[in-house]
Every structure is written in structure tokens, then in C-alpha cells.
Design a protein around this motif. Structure first.
Motif, mmCIF file in Angstrom:
data_model
loop_
_atom_site.group_PDB
_atom_site.id
_atom_site.type_symbol
_atom_site.label_atom_id
_atom_site.label_comp_id
_atom_site.label_asym_id
_atom_site.label_seq_id
_atom_site.Cartn_x
_atom_site.Cartn_y
_atom_site.Cartn_z
ATOM 1 N N THR A 120 0.852 -1.179 0.000
ATOM 2 C CA THR A 120 0.000 0.000 0.000
ATOM 3 C C THR A 120 0.889 1.231 0.000
ATOM 4 O O THR A 120 1.838 1.318 0.773
ATOM 5 N N SER A 121 0.589 2.173 -0.882
ATOM 6 C CA SER A 121 1.439 3.351 -1.043
ATOM 7 C C SER A 121 0.608 4.546 -1.484
ATOM 8 O O SER A 121 -0.503 4.387 -1.994
ATOM 9 N N THR A 122 1.145 5.719 -1.290
ATOM 10 C CA THR A 122 0.515 6.935 -1.805
ATOM 11 C C THR A 122 1.092 7.322 -3.150
ATOM 12 O O THR A 122 0.615 8.237 -3.789
ATOM 13 N N VAL A 123 2.107 6.613 -3.591
ATOM 14 C CA VAL A 123 2.796 6.946 -4.833
ATOM 15 C C VAL A 123 2.333 6.013 -5.944
ATOM 16 O O VAL A 123 2.412 4.800 -5.806
ATOM 17 N N GLY A 124 1.823 6.581 -7.029
ATOM 18 C CA GLY A 124 1.418 5.775 -8.166
ATOM 19 C C GLY A 124 2.615 5.371 -9.010
ATOM 20 O O GLY A 124 3.725 5.849 -8.807
ATOM 21 N N VAL A 147 1.320 -10.569 -6.317
ATOM 22 C CA VAL A 147 1.610 -9.231 -5.795
ATOM 23 C C VAL A 147 0.427 -8.326 -6.104
ATOM 24 O O VAL A 147 -0.072 -8.310 -7.231
ATOM 25 N N ASN A 148 -0.006 -7.580 -5.102
ATOM 26 C CA ASN A 148 -1.130 -6.669 -5.233
ATOM 27 C C ASN A 148 -0.685 -5.279 -4.789
ATOM 28 O O ASN A 148 -0.213 -5.108 -3.667
ATOM 29 N N LEU A 149 -0.808 -4.294 -5.671
ATOM 30 C CA LEU A 149 -0.464 -2.914 -5.344
ATOM 31 C C LEU A 149 -1.745 -2.137 -5.077
ATOM 32 O O LEU A 149 -2.694 -2.197 -5.857
ATOM 33 N N VAL A 150 -1.760 -1.388 -3.975
ATOM 34 C CA VAL A 150 -2.911 -0.573 -3.598
ATOM 35 C C VAL A 150 -2.418 0.856 -3.411
ATOM 36 O O VAL A 150 -1.518 1.103 -2.607
#
Length: 65
Positions: free
Chosen positions: A13-17, A47-50
Motif C-alpha cells: 500500500t502506497s501513496t505513490v502511483g 503481488v497486489n499494489l494498492v
């Protein structure tokens, strides 16, 4: 794909796209490193990016980012 009992799900989980190309590179890197370090088969790595906004985070004491 055939999964085994060694299946691993990695969620970041990140704030950076990121771009689709960067995502693919990251997915491959994670699978490669898990393969090298833990002998995990690539079929057993998901792998799952949020991506979320900064306003969606609190790191403690009910305080925003």
C-alpha cells in the motif's frame, strides 16, 4: 497456474502511483527475490499494489499523515 502450499501473497500500500511498466518490473523483482532467497516458485507469488491518497493514512494517535 498451479499453486502449491508455498503460495505467498504480497500486498503493498502506497501513496505513490506508478506506470504499468514500473509495476511489471516490481512484480518480477519480487518474484525473483523470493525465488532466490526462499526458493519460492514464480507461480506461487501474487503481488497486489494498492494506491491511496495521503488523507487516507493515519500513523498513530489519530493524526493524519
Amino acid at each position: 497456474m498451479e499453486r502449491s502450499a508455498e503460495f505467498i501473497l504480497v500486498q503493498v500500500t502506497s501513496t505513490v502511483g506508478s506506470t504499468p511498466e514500473q509495476n511489471l518490473c516490481f512484480f518480477r523483482h519480487v518474484a525473483d527475490e523470493l525465488g532466490l532467497g526462499l526458493d519460492v516458485r514464480p507461480d506461487d507469488v501474487v503481488v497486489n499494489l494498492v494506491f491511496v491518497e495521503r488523507a487516507d493514512w493515519s500513523f498513530g494517535s489519530s493524526q493524519p499523515w
